[in-house]
Motif scaffolding. Structure first.
Motif, mmCIF file in Angstrom:
data_model
loop_
_atom_site.group_PDB
_atom_site.id
_atom_site.type_symbol
_atom_site.label_atom_id
_atom_site.label_comp_id
_atom_site.label_asym_id
_atom_site.label_seq_id
_atom_site.Cartn_x
_atom_site.Cartn_y
_atom_site.Cartn_z
ATOM 1 N N SER A 253 30.612 25.198 40.472
ATOM 2 C CA SER A 253 30.483 25.197 41.936
ATOM 3 C C SER A 253 31.166 26.436 42.501
ATOM 4 C CB SER A 253 31.103 23.939 42.541
ATOM 5 O OG SER A 253 32.518 23.982 42.436
ATOM 6 N N PRO A 254 30.630 27.004 43.587
ATOM 7 C CA PRO A 254 31.259 28.170 44.214
ATOM 8 C C PRO A 254 32.700 27.925 44.661
ATOM 9 C CG PRO A 254 28.998 27.956 44.957
ATOM 10 C CD PRO A 254 29.302 26.718 44.164
ATOM 11 N N PRO A 255 33.031 26.764 45.273
ATOM 12 C CA PRO A 255 34.428 26.568 45.697
ATOM 13 C C PRO A 255 35.420 26.653 44.539
ATOM 14 C CG PRO A 255 33.011 24.980 46.782
ATOM 15 C CD PRO A 255 32.160 25.664 45.758
ATOM 16 N N PHE A 256 35.053 26.081 43.383
ATOM 17 C CA PHE A 256 35.959 26.121 42.235
ATOM 18 C C PHE A 256 36.090 27.556 41.717
ATOM 19 C CE2 PHE A 256 36.957 25.426 37.640
ATOM 20 C CZ PHE A 256 38.201 24.835 37.826
ATOM 21 N N PHE A 257 34.986 28.287 41.709
ATOM 22 C CA PHE A 257 35.009 29.701 41.314
ATOM 23 C C PHE A 257 35.910 30.501 42.246
ATOM 24 C CE2 PHE A 257 32.653 33.890 41.935
ATOM 25 C CZ PHE A 257 33.348 34.542 40.924
ATOM 26 N N PHE A 258 35.747 30.317 43.548
ATOM 27 C CA PHE A 258 36.569 31.043 44.519
ATOM 28 C C PHE A 258 38.053 30.721 44.325
ATOM 29 C CE2 PHE A 258 32.769 30.772 47.652
ATOM 30 C CZ PHE A 258 32.096 31.744 46.914
ATOM 31 N N LYS A 259 38.337 29.446 44.077
ATOM 32 C CA LYS A 259 39.727 29.021 43.901
ATOM 33 C C LYS A 259 40.358 29.685 42.688
ATOM 34 C CE LYS A 259 42.535 24.904 42.917
ATOM 35 N NZ LYS A 259 42.521 23.446 42.640
ATOM 36 N N LYS A 260 39.661 29.668 41.549
ATOM 37 C CA LYS A 260 40.200 30.251 40.323
ATOM 38 C C LYS A 260 40.310 31.768 40.431
ATOM 39 C CE LYS A 260 41.021 26.489 38.262
ATOM 40 N NZ LYS A 260 42.446 26.090 38.068
ATOM 41 N N PHE A 261 39.348 32.392 41.074
ATOM 42 C CA PHE A 261 39.397 33.844 41.249
ATOM 43 C C PHE A 261 40.607 34.240 42.085
ATOM 44 C CE2 PHE A 261 38.370 38.068 42.595
ATOM 45 C CZ PHE A 261 37.567 38.578 41.591
ATOM 46 N N ASN A 262 40.830 33.489 43.163
ATOM 47 C CA ASN A 262 41.962 33.776 44.042
ATOM 48 C C ASN A 262 43.297 33.549 43.341
ATOM 49 O OD1 ASN A 262 42.803 34.404 46.916
ATOM 50 N ND2 ASN A 262 43.856 32.456 46.600
ATOM 51 N N GLU A 263 43.358 32.559 42.441
ATOM 52 C CA GLU A 263 44.595 32.292 41.708
ATOM 53 C C GLU A 263 44.986 33.474 40.828
ATOM 54 O OE1 GLU A 263 44.098 28.726 39.477
ATOM 55 O OE2 GLU A 263 44.189 27.400 41.227
ATOM 56 N N ILE A 264 43.999 34.141 40.258
ATOM 57 C CA ILE A 264 44.278 35.234 39.331
ATOM 58 C C ILE A 264 44.437 36.571 40.043
ATOM 59 C CG2 ILE A 264 43.282 36.586 37.422
ATOM 60 C CD1 ILE A 264 42.124 33.958 36.358
ATOM 61 N N TYR A 265 43.574 36.843 41.029
ATOM 62 C CA TYR A 265 43.585 38.147 41.702
ATOM 63 C C TYR A 265 44.244 38.124 43.080
ATOM 64 C CZ TYR A 265 40.601 40.258 38.140
ATOM 65 O OH TYR A 265 40.096 40.762 36.958
ATOM 66 N N GLN A 266 44.620 36.933 43.553
ATOM 67 C CA GLN A 266 45.212 36.792 44.892
ATOM 68 C C GLN A 266 44.326 37.389 45.984
ATOM 69 O OE1 GLN A 266 47.644 37.975 42.246
ATOM 70 N NE2 GLN A 266 47.559 35.757 41.997
ATOM 71 N N ILE A 267 43.030 37.277 45.792
ATOM 72 C CA ILE A 267 42.051 37.756 46.763
ATOM 73 C C ILE A 267 40.736 37.041 46.471
ATOM 74 C CG2 ILE A 267 41.239 39.684 45.326
ATOM 75 C CD1 ILE A 267 40.998 41.364 47.862
ATOM 76 N N SER A 268 39.905 36.857 47.474
ATOM 77 C CA SER A 268 38.629 36.186 47.241
ATOM 78 C C SER A 268 37.679 37.122 46.498
ATOM 79 C CB SER A 268 37.998 35.779 48.573
ATOM 80 O OG SER A 268 37.509 36.916 49.262
ATOM 81 N N PRO A 269 36.693 36.594 45.779
ATOM 82 C CA PRO A 269 35.751 37.472 45.082
ATOM 83 C C PRO A 269 34.972 38.370 46.034
ATOM 84 C CG PRO A 269 35.088 35.156 44.913
ATOM 85 C CD PRO A 269 36.474 35.171 45.451
ATOM 86 N N THR A 270 34.669 37.869 47.218
ATOM 87 C CA THR A 270 33.942 38.687 48.202
ATOM 88 C C THR A 270 34.779 39.876 48.644
ATOM 89 O OG1 THR A 270 32.769 36.717 48.999
ATOM 90 C CG2 THR A 270 32.786 38.654 50.426
ATOM 91 N N LYS A 271 36.055 39.627 48.958
ATOM 92 C CA LYS A 271 36.933 40.723 49.365
ATOM 93 C C LYS A 271 37.219 41.669 48.192
ATOM 94 C CE LYS A 271 39.294 38.333 53.157
ATOM 95 N NZ LYS A 271 40.602 37.822 53.681
ATOM 96 N N TYR A 272 37.304 41.123 46.992
ATOM 97 C CA TYR A 272 37.512 41.954 45.798
ATOM 98 C C TYR A 272 36.368 42.948 45.651
ATOM 99 C CZ TYR A 272 38.056 43.113 40.819
ATOM 100 O OH TYR A 272 38.189 43.771 39.612
ATOM 101 N N ARG A 273 35.145 42.450 45.807
ATOM 102 C CA ARG A 273 33.974 43.333 45.686
ATOM 103 C C ARG A 273 33.989 44.422 46.763
ATOM 104 N NH1 ARG A 273 28.033 40.727 45.431
ATOM 105 N NH2 ARG A 273 28.007 41.373 43.231
ATOM 106 N N LYS A 274 34.235 44.030 47.996
ATOM 107 C CA LYS A 274 34.245 45.002 49.106
ATOM 108 C C LYS A 274 35.351 46.041 48.913
ATOM 109 C CE LYS A 274 32.275 41.963 52.648
ATOM 110 N NZ LYS A 274 32.529 41.255 53.939
ATOM 111 N N GLN A 275 36.521 45.566 48.499
ATOM 112 C CA GLN A 275 37.677 46.449 48.338
ATOM 113 C C GLN A 275 37.441 47.499 47.269
ATOM 114 O OE1 GLN A 275 41.622 45.163 46.407
ATOM 115 N NE2 GLN A 275 42.062 44.947 48.595
ATOM 116 N N HIS A 276 36.875 47.093 46.134
ATOM 117 C CA HIS A 276 36.701 48.029 45.025
ATOM 118 C C HIS A 276 35.464 48.910 45.167
ATOM 119 C CE1 HIS A 276 39.771 45.456 43.234
ATOM 120 N NE2 HIS A 276 39.957 46.403 42.351
ATOM 121 N N LEU A 277 34.459 48.438 45.871
ATOM 122 C CA LEU A 277 33.262 49.245 46.053
ATOM 123 C C LEU A 277 33.457 50.336 47.088
ATOM 124 C CD1 LEU A 277 30.351 46.663 45.761
ATOM 125 C CD2 LEU A 277 31.180 48.302 44.070
ATOM 126 N N LYS A 278 34.537 50.266 47.856
ATOM 127 C CA LYS A 278 34.846 51.340 48.799
ATOM 128 C C LYS A 278 35.192 52.621 48.060
ATOM 129 C CE LYS A 278 36.530 48.532 52.668
ATOM 130 N NZ LYS A 278 37.716 48.198 53.534
#
Length: 278
Positions: A253-278
């Motif tokens: 499920s997307p919520p569980f994915f978002f939760k685990k991603f945030n636990e490891i990177y301290q950022i949401s996957p959406t913000k991670y993508r935007k931040q690094h693609l800049k």
């Protein structure tokens, strides 16, 4: 693919070896050896396993592992990028333990957990690292010692939570290698504890205790770390939606994915993508 105690033929006539690795894939399994090892990644992207650590690697990365620390690199084969690295291996005890080299030996002690150096700080040292390929005998010894002293003054961070200072029993190493290979092949679907336990001929309870003792956390925590590592790569090099990437990496499920991603990177996957693609 079986784990190995890698035989590195260094002895009285030669205590340091330097070589280029250039193959389609990194083929060495999770292995260890009595020598220290410094690896500079020149090409390919993938996942590195250092002790109980699992995380991404990319070109420009320099990693130091102390003797007996299990390690391996697994490239993302689908990207069709050759796996290239420069590797330096040397025997323990070849440098005199004198006060002037305290920083060097402190670094070597820390590398029992594996260390990765700050990529910006090592850039000025890369010509010296590559020059070692053309040196032999006393020149290699002196220049390599000088390089290690310079590296000990750079910033670095540890990777594994646990130190590995003793040889791992073959049976334990074999089981962990099988688990690594299984995760690599099936991380994108639901995995049951029983099938992994059966893979290494253990009961679920015994396997859970074994894995926790070896890797310092539960199997499913480790699995999710691997999945998030794969997802972070896909976020940057795929046009798929964030939710689809989560599904493709085995999250139900997307919520569980978002939760685990945030636990490891301290950022949401959406913000991670935007931040690094800049």
């Amino acid at each position: 693919m079986k784990p190995i105690l890698e035989a590195i033929h260094l002895g009285e006539q030669k205590t340091i070896t330097v070589f280029n690795y250039n193959e389609e894939n990194f083929e060495a399994p999770w292995h260890f050896h009595p020598q220290h090892e410094l690896t500079f990644i020149e090409s390919s992207f993938g996942t590195k396993f250092i002790g109980d650590y699992v995380g991404p690697y990319e070109p420009g990365e320099l990693v130091l592992v102390r003797s007996n620390l299990p390690h391996c690199w697994k490239n993302h084969e689908q990207e069709n990028i050759p796996s290239q690295s420069l590797v330096i291996q040397w025997n323990k005890g070849v440098f005199a333990k004198v006060p002037e080299l305290n920083g060097l030996f402190e670094m070597l002690t820390t590398s029992s957990k594996g260390i990765v150096f700050d990529t910006e700080q090592i850039k000025p040292l890369l010509p010296s690292i590559k020059k070692l390929l053309n040196l032999t005998s006393d020149e290699l010894y002196i220049q390599f010692l000088h390089l290690l002293v310079q590296l000990s003054k750079c910033e670095y961070k540890t990777l594994s939570e646990s130190s590995f200072v003793d040889d791992i029993p073959y049976e334990h190493n074999n089981r962990i290698t099988k688990v690594h290979d299984f995760i690599e092949k099936y991380f994108n679907r639901k995995i049951y504890l029983k099938e992994v336990a059966d893979l290494v001929n253990m009961s679920e309870q015994s396997f859970s205790r074994f894995f926790n003792k070896m890797m310092g956390r539960s199997f499913f925590t480790f699995l999710n770390e691997y999945r998030i590592n794969m997802a972070s790569r896909m976020l940057l090099y795929s046009d798929k939606s964030v939710s689809q990437i989560g599904y493709d990496c085995g999250f139900e499920s997307p919520p569980f994915f978002f939760k685990k991603f945030n636990e490891i990177y301290q950022i949401s996957p959406t913000k991670y993508r935007k931040q690094h693609l800049k």
